[in-house]
Design a protein around this motif. Structure first.
Motif, PDB file in Angstrom:
ATOM      1  N   GLY A 583       0.790  -1.223   0.000  1.00  0.00           N
ATOM      2  CA  GLY A 583       0.000   0.000   0.000  1.00  0.00           C
ATOM      3  C   GLY A 583       0.820   1.270   0.000  1.00  0.00           C
ATOM      4  N   LYS A 584       2.143   1.186  -0.185  1.00  0.00           N
ATOM      5  CA  LYS A 584       2.967   2.401  -0.253  1.00  0.00           C
ATOM      6  C   LYS A 584       2.833   3.002  -1.644  1.00  0.00           C
ATOM      7  N   ILE A 585       2.520   4.301  -1.721  1.00  0.00           N
ATOM      8  CA  ILE A 585       2.220   4.960  -2.997  1.00  0.00           C
ATOM      9  C   ILE A 585       3.500   5.154  -3.802  1.00  0.00           C
ATOM     10  N   LEU A 586       3.457   4.688  -5.072  1.00  0.00           N
ATOM     11  CA  LEU A 586       4.593   4.804  -5.983  1.00  0.00           C
ATOM     12  C   LEU A 586       4.352   5.869  -7.054  1.00  0.00           C
ATOM     13  N   PHE A 587       3.070   6.090  -7.414  1.00  0.00           N
ATOM     14  CA  PHE A 587       2.742   7.018  -8.502  1.00  0.00           C
ATOM     15  C   PHE A 587       1.319   7.522  -8.313  1.00  0.00           C
ATOM     16  N   VAL A 588       1.104   8.822  -8.622  1.00  0.00           N
ATOM     17  CA  VAL A 588      -0.246   9.389  -8.678  1.00  0.00           C
ATOM     18  C   VAL A 588      -0.344  10.269  -9.912  1.00  0.00           C
ATOM     19  N   ASN A 589      -1.534  10.378 -10.491  1.00  0.00           N
ATOM     20  CA  ASN A 589      -1.706  11.238 -11.661  1.00  0.00           C
ATOM     21  C   ASN A 589      -2.159  12.637 -11.235  1.00  0.00           C
ATOM     22  N   LYS A 590      -2.364  13.520 -12.217  1.00  0.00           N
ATOM     23  CA  LYS A 590      -2.693  14.917 -11.928  1.00  0.00           C
ATOM     24  C   LYS A 590      -4.029  15.070 -11.214  1.00  0.00           C
ATOM     25  N   ALA A 591      -4.947  14.097 -11.398  1.00  0.00           N
ATOM     26  CA  ALA A 591      -6.269  14.202 -10.789  1.00  0.00           C
ATOM     27  C   ALA A 591      -6.208  14.191  -9.262  1.00  0.00           C
ATOM     28  N   VAL A 592      -5.138  13.619  -8.658  1.00  0.00           N
ATOM     29  CA  VAL A 592      -5.013  13.602  -7.196  1.00  0.00           C
ATOM     30  C   VAL A 592      -4.938  15.025  -6.655  1.00  0.00           C
ATOM     31  N   GLU A 593      -4.163  15.876  -7.345  1.00  0.00           N
ATOM     32  CA  GLU A 593      -4.075  17.276  -6.902  1.00  0.00           C
ATOM     33  C   GLU A 593      -5.357  18.028  -7.222  1.00  0.00           C
ATOM     34  N   LYS A 594      -5.956  17.750  -8.389  1.00  0.00           N
ATOM     35  CA  LYS A 594      -7.153  18.464  -8.820  1.00  0.00           C
ATOM     36  C   LYS A 594      -8.359  18.137  -7.957  1.00  0.00           C
ATOM     37  N   LEU A 595      -8.545  16.848  -7.613  1.00  0.00           N
ATOM     38  CA  LEU A 595      -9.745  16.415  -6.900  1.00  0.00           C
ATOM     39  C   LEU A 595      -9.546  16.335  -5.390  1.00  0.00           C
ATOM     40  N   LEU A 596      -8.332  15.986  -4.929  1.00  0.00           N
ATOM     41  CA  LEU A 596      -8.101  15.812  -3.497  1.00  0.00           C
ATOM     42  C   LEU A 596      -7.291  16.952  -2.879  1.00  0.00           C
ATOM     43  N   GLY A 597      -6.567  17.704  -3.718  1.00  0.00           N
ATOM     44  CA  GLY A 597      -5.782  18.816  -3.187  1.00  0.00           C
ATOM     45  C   GLY A 597      -4.377  18.442  -2.765  1.00  0.00           C
ATOM     46  N   TYR A 598      -3.954  17.182  -2.999  1.00  0.00           N
ATOM     47  CA  TYR A 598      -2.612  16.755  -2.616  1.00  0.00           C
ATOM     48  C   TYR A 598      -1.674  16.842  -3.819  1.00  0.00           C
ATOM     49  N   LYS A 599      -0.471  17.393  -3.611  1.00  0.00           N
ATOM     50  CA  LYS A 599       0.551  17.361  -4.650  1.00  0.00           C
ATOM     51  C   LYS A 599       1.247  16.004  -4.617  1.00  0.00           C
ATOM     52  N   ALA A 600       1.826  15.629  -5.754  1.00  0.00           N
ATOM     53  CA  ALA A 600       2.436  14.301  -5.869  1.00  0.00           C
ATOM     54  C   ALA A 600       3.521  14.090  -4.808  1.00  0.00           C
ATOM     55  N   GLU A 601       4.350  15.109  -4.576  1.00  0.00           N
ATOM     56  CA  GLU A 601       5.451  14.937  -3.626  1.00  0.00           C
ATOM     57  C   GLU A 601       4.963  14.776  -2.177  1.00  0.00           C
ATOM     58  N   GLU A 602       3.702  15.155  -1.916  1.00  0.00           N
ATOM     59  CA  GLU A 602       3.156  15.019  -0.569  1.00  0.00           C
ATOM     60  C   GLU A 602       2.758  13.577  -0.247  1.00  0.00           C
ATOM     61  N   VAL A 603       2.475  12.790  -1.277  1.00  0.00           N
ATOM     62  CA  VAL A 603       1.939  11.443  -1.039  1.00  0.00           C
ATOM     63  C   VAL A 603       2.863  10.321  -1.495  1.00  0.00           C
ATOM     64  N   ILE A 604       3.766  10.573  -2.451  1.00  0.00           N
ATOM     65  CA  ILE A 604       4.665   9.518  -2.940  1.00  0.00           C
ATOM     66  C   ILE A 604       5.498   8.975  -1.785  1.00  0.00           C
ATOM     67  N   GLY A 605       5.528   7.663  -1.642  1.00  0.00           N
ATOM     68  CA  GLY A 605       6.305   7.011  -0.596  1.00  0.00           C
ATOM     69  C   GLY A 605       5.535   6.804   0.692  1.00  0.00           C
ATOM     70  N   LYS A 606       4.281   7.286   0.765  1.00  0.00           N
ATOM     71  CA  LYS A 606       3.475   7.129   1.968  1.00  0.00           C
ATOM     72  C   LYS A 606       2.346   6.138   1.741  1.00  0.00           C
ATOM     73  N   LYS A 607       1.737   5.691   2.844  1.00  0.00           N
ATOM     74  CA  LYS A 607       0.641   4.730   2.764  1.00  0.00           C
ATOM     75  C   LYS A 607      -0.619   5.409   2.210  1.00  0.00           C
TER      76      LYS A 607
END
Length: 919
Positions: A583-607
């Motif tokens: 469950g450790k995040i390896l990749f997210v697309n642009k929709a994560v920031e658009k819909l959830l408000g999280y930038k990629a660097e905030e979530v990559i490597g976390k559960k």
């Protein structure tokens, strides 16, 4: 079917036939006539001379005889189907009992019935009182044609199976549920080396099979017995041909009651398939290494003349590392004075011109210039027209070029030297035996004068088989002969690179490729007196170049597909993330920031729990169990929230990605915002609930008023008025039923379904439903049968919920079964549940629509238009039963009918109280 046993006489006739003075008086007895006429067995009575004096209704029906007058005068003794020796026994007072069924193709009387029928027949005497004097004969016959046909069909089916199995390439065996072998085909004996009779009736352990295989096979049979579904395993077996890998498929065979009666095992050798898979993997690895570690320099550039690939051989050629030139302009590789000419070649290649042995000088990092002979090929985009890149492979000919230049400068000296070599054979022998090139010296008529050992090995001839023989007698080739003649007649040498050649006497070698040179040898008068042939095998290099070219094309296609996929994922409107198996995040697309408000660097490597998500613990337990252990796709709905805390409904799909060994290497999650859809569904459901409630009261009033009018409480009404009122009353009743349906749907979807189980007798509910459904069946002339197991227990159930569920399925069975069909209602107890089974011979459910069966408003596309229904009954049934702790499932085949099942645990339904305000 009841058959007349050998030597037996029906007791009911014995009394009357032995206690009357004459045969006619017996026939006329009222009591005898009643039994005689109503017997299901054909009975014929004959007098002492064999004349027929009576026959019953069963006889007329069996043979198509309209009445007794039709066969009056028939004599048993003149029946051509009855053997003479049996007639003799009858006349002498004996008794004939059929040893087997008599087969009558045609009766010796006028009949309407045609074709062959099989009869079980008994012929015996009728005695006068006292049992000594024969006064007549009786003949009893029963039609067993259907039984015989069934017996023949069964024999044909079994014979067909054995014929197919005996000739099948796979090993086939049948094993009973006690794991004892009851049949196997010859292929099993080939695989195991064990004779057939050593298998039959034995288990794996009794045949001394390897213990680990016995354990494996026993386990798969247990799984098949429990699941009633086919299973597959692979195993290694040490047979006569060595250890081989087999694929075994175990298929359950069912008895008439649905239980597993035996197993069919089908096994095939997959050793060769596994070997091919390994070879394919090895080939791929070979091609991967071929590019970088090929001896020839290889380079790839795009249509903008930017370098995209630069192998190790090219690094050696230029003295530059690949990371120094990748992405740079191609012209940095060319000397200044030849740069423009070289780029002209490059532009022509991109335009579609294929290079074949084009000379282009290359600039070394030290400033040295290397002369390289190039071949090129274009790689195209999927449209087959647009050039996506160009690949070129070279051969450093700097030293050879210098040698050729020197050769041109000293042409006369070289030609004299060749004459000297021809005259000094000892020197030629030293040269020719110390080179890998195949050398041959021929006279001007092309006869062999001298060959080296390399030429003998290459041609597959001994030196003694070549010397004195003509080259074209041994190696006929019109094109080559013309070349030899031209060199001889003009005195000018020729050179070829990668010239194809096929051995006529060694076709297994296929087409080979050769660099070869043909040089004339002249005498002191400058006349050609012989030829020196030098050939060098370059087949491996040419084949490697072709493989490299094909591999480059595949790489380019893969690169394009990967780029397209990356663009699609990055710009998808749904949230897409990739995690490792934990469950450790390896990749997210642009929709994560658009819909959830999280930038990629905030979530990559976390559960993944950093992204929110509210659901019961069971939801997440089921998710991880599905994707990590079952290795299947998980789908569900979850309440998620954005970075700033806003909640929304989301549809979640998680798919595992597996490696070759079926291990999970990563997970791909796709999340879609469905809040608007959920709100619309909620609003629709609440509106339906409110509307249905509001309609209940006026409909009840209308229904009560109509009932009073029909009873005449408000005064007499005419016949026509009564008919109209009945139609209004019936439609009002139907409308009330629809309102109940809508209310049940809204209760389910709003979470307001209350389950209040109380101790109840299952048999009472069953009998009440039987009374309700029977009139509907009678109206459609359907046969309705029941089987309720005795001593069904009292269990805790919600009477209303179970009644609605069973009534919905029974009503559907009547509705979707044509007139004259059959419906079967069965209840039985297992160790853990009460099982309700409702079967019909109706329209069935199309295979492609089975997954939609229990969804809201579903109706099969094979249902006739005149059949009423809105598609809510099964949706309500499944949700009510499952929310109360039971299960609902179905087995169905189109045009053959359906079997619906409801199971309720013996522990009873689960109580469910309302958490919201009651309706």
């Amino acid at each position: 079917m009841i058959l007349v046993k050998n030597g037996a006489r029906l007791k009911v006739y014995k009394y009357y036939l032995h206690n009357r003075k004459n045969l006619q008086s017996i026939v006329e007895l009222e009591k005898f006539k009643a039994i005689f006429e109503n017997s299901p067995i054909s009975i014929e009575i004959y007098d002492r001379e064999g004349n027929l004096i009576a026959a019953n209704k069963a006889c007329f029906s069996m043979f198509g005889i309209p009445d007794f007058e039709t066969i009056k005068g028939y004599n048993l003794f003149f029946d051509p189907k009855l053997p003479k020796e049996k007639i003799k026994i009858l006349k002498e007072g004996g008794t004939i009992i059929a040893e087997s069924c008599f087969n009558f193709d045609e009766m010796p009387r006028k009949t309407k019935k045609s074709g062959k029928i099989w009869l079980n027949t008994y012929i015996g005497p009728v005695f006068k009182e006292g049992g000594k004097e024969i006064i007549g004969y009786q003949l009893q016959a029963q039609d067993i044609t259907n039984y015989k046909k069934f017996e023949e069909a069964l024999q044909k089916s079994e014979k067909k199976f054995k014929t197919l199995a005996e000739n099948a390439p796979d090993a086939i065996m049948r094993i009973n549920k006690n794991r004892r072998v009851i049949y196997l085909n010859p292929e099993v004996e080939k695989i195991t080396g064990i004779k057939t009779d050593q298998f039959i009736g034995k288990t794996n352990e009794e045949m001394d099979m390897p213990r680990h295989l016995c354990n494996l096979w026993n386990k798969i049979f247990k799984i098949t017995l429990r699941s009633k579904k086919s299973q597959n395993i692979q195993f290694d077996f040490p047979g006569p041909a060595g250890i081989k890998t087999y694929d075994l498929r175990v298929i359950p065979e069912f008895a008439a009651d649905g239980s597993v009666e035996s197993f069919l095992g089908i096994s095939r050798d997959i050793s060769r398939e596994n070997k091919i898979k390994k070879e394919l993997i090895d080939t791929k690895n070979y091609l991967d290494n071929l590019l970088n570690y090929a001896n020839a320099p290889i380079i790839v550039w795009n249509p903008k003349f930017k370098i995209t690939l630069f192998n190790h051989a090219f690094e050696r050629l230029t003295g530059r590392k690949s990371n120094e030139v990748l992405g740079e302009e191609l012209n940095i590789l060319f000397p200044k004075d030849s740069k423009e000419k070289s780029m002209e070649y490059i532009r022509k290649a991109v335009a579609g011109l294929r290079w074949e042995t084009v000379e282009i000088p290359i600039l070394h990092k030290t400033g040295d210039i290397r002369i390289v002979l190039w071949n090129s090929a274009n790689l195209y985009a999927p449209d087959g027209k647009t050039v996506s890149s160009t690949i070129a492979q070279g051969q450093d000919i700097t030293e050879r070029k210098l040698a050729e230049d020197a050769l041109k400068q000293d042409k006369e000296q070289i030609e004299n030297l060749l004459v000297d070599i021809a005259s000094e054979r000892d020197l030629l022998d030293v040269i020719k035996e110390n080179t890998e090139a195949q050398l041959a010296y021929l006279d001007k008529d092309f006869n062999f004068l001298k060959v080296n050992s390399a030429y003998c090995r290459g041609s597959n001839y001994a030196e003694s088989e070549l010397i004195g023989k003509n080259h074209f007698d041994l190696f006929p080739n019109k094109e080559n002969k013309m070349i030899f003649e031209k060199v001889r007649d003009t005195g000018k040498p020729v050179k070829f690179f990668a010239k194809p050649f096929a051995y006529k006497n060694q076709p297994e070698k296929g087409v080979t490729y050769w660099d070869w040179t043909l040089i004339p040898v002249k005498d002191d008068k400058n006349l050609v007196k012989g030829l020196v042939l030098s050939v060098f095998d370059v087949t491996n290099r040419i084949l490697a170049e072709k493989k490299l070219e094909n591999y480059a094309k595949e790489l380019e296609k893969l690169n394009i597909n990967l780029k397209n996929l990356q663009l699609a994922v990055e710009n998808a409107s749904d949230i897409i993330l990739i995690t490792d198996p934990d469950g450790k995040i390896l990749f997210v697309n642009k929709a994560v920031e658009k819909l959830l408000g999280y930038k990629a660097e905030e979530v990559i490597g976390k559960k993944t729990n950093i992204l929110g998500g509210e659901a019961p613990p069971k939801f997440f337990q089921k998710l991880w169990q599905t994707v990590n252990f079952k290795k299947k796709v998980f789908s569900g709905e979850i309440v998620n929230k954005t970075k700033n805390g806003e909640k929304f409904w989301a549809e979640l799909n998680v798919s595992p990605v597996l490696d070759d060994k079926k291990n999970v290497i990563c997970l791909i999650g796709i999340e879609r915002n469905i809040t608007d859809r959920k709100e619309v569904d909620q609003a629709k459901t609440e509106f339906i609930s409110l509307a249905a409630h509001q309609l209940r009261t006026p409909l009840a009033t209308i229904s009560l008023s109509l009932e009073m009018l029909l009873r005449g409480i408000a005064g007499d009404i005419s016949k026509d008025q009564k008919q109209y009122l009945k139609e209004i009353f019936n439609n009002t009743h139907k409308m009330a039923g629809l309102i109940d349906l809508f209310l049940n749907v809204s209760r389910i979807e709003l979470g307001r379904l209350e389950v209040d189980p109380k101790p109840s007798q299952i048999i009472e509910i069953a009998k009440e439903l039987e009374k309700e459904i029977l009139p509907q069946c009678n109206e459609k002339k359907q046969k309705f049968k029941t089987y309720f197991e005795e001593n069904l227990p009292t269990i805790n159930i919600d009477y209303k919920i179970l009644h609605i569920a069973l009534e919905n399925i029974l009503a559907n069975a009547v509705k979707y079964t044509p007139k004259g069909g059959k419906i079967y209602f069965k209840i039985e107890k297992t160790e853990e549940d009460i099982i309700f089974q409702i079967s019909d011979t109706g329209y069935g459910i199309p295979k492609e629509q089975k997954s939609l069966l229990f969804t809201k408003l579903f109706r099969g596309n094979n249902v006739k238009s005149e059949t009423e229904g809105i598609g809510l009954g099964l949706y309500i049934t499944k949700n009510m039963i499952e929310q109360s702790g039971g299960k609902v499932w179905v087995k169905s085949e189109e045009d053959k009918g359906s079997e619906f099942y409801i199971s309720i645990p013996l522990s009873g339904m689960k109580k469910k109280s309302l958490q919201l305000k009651a309706e």
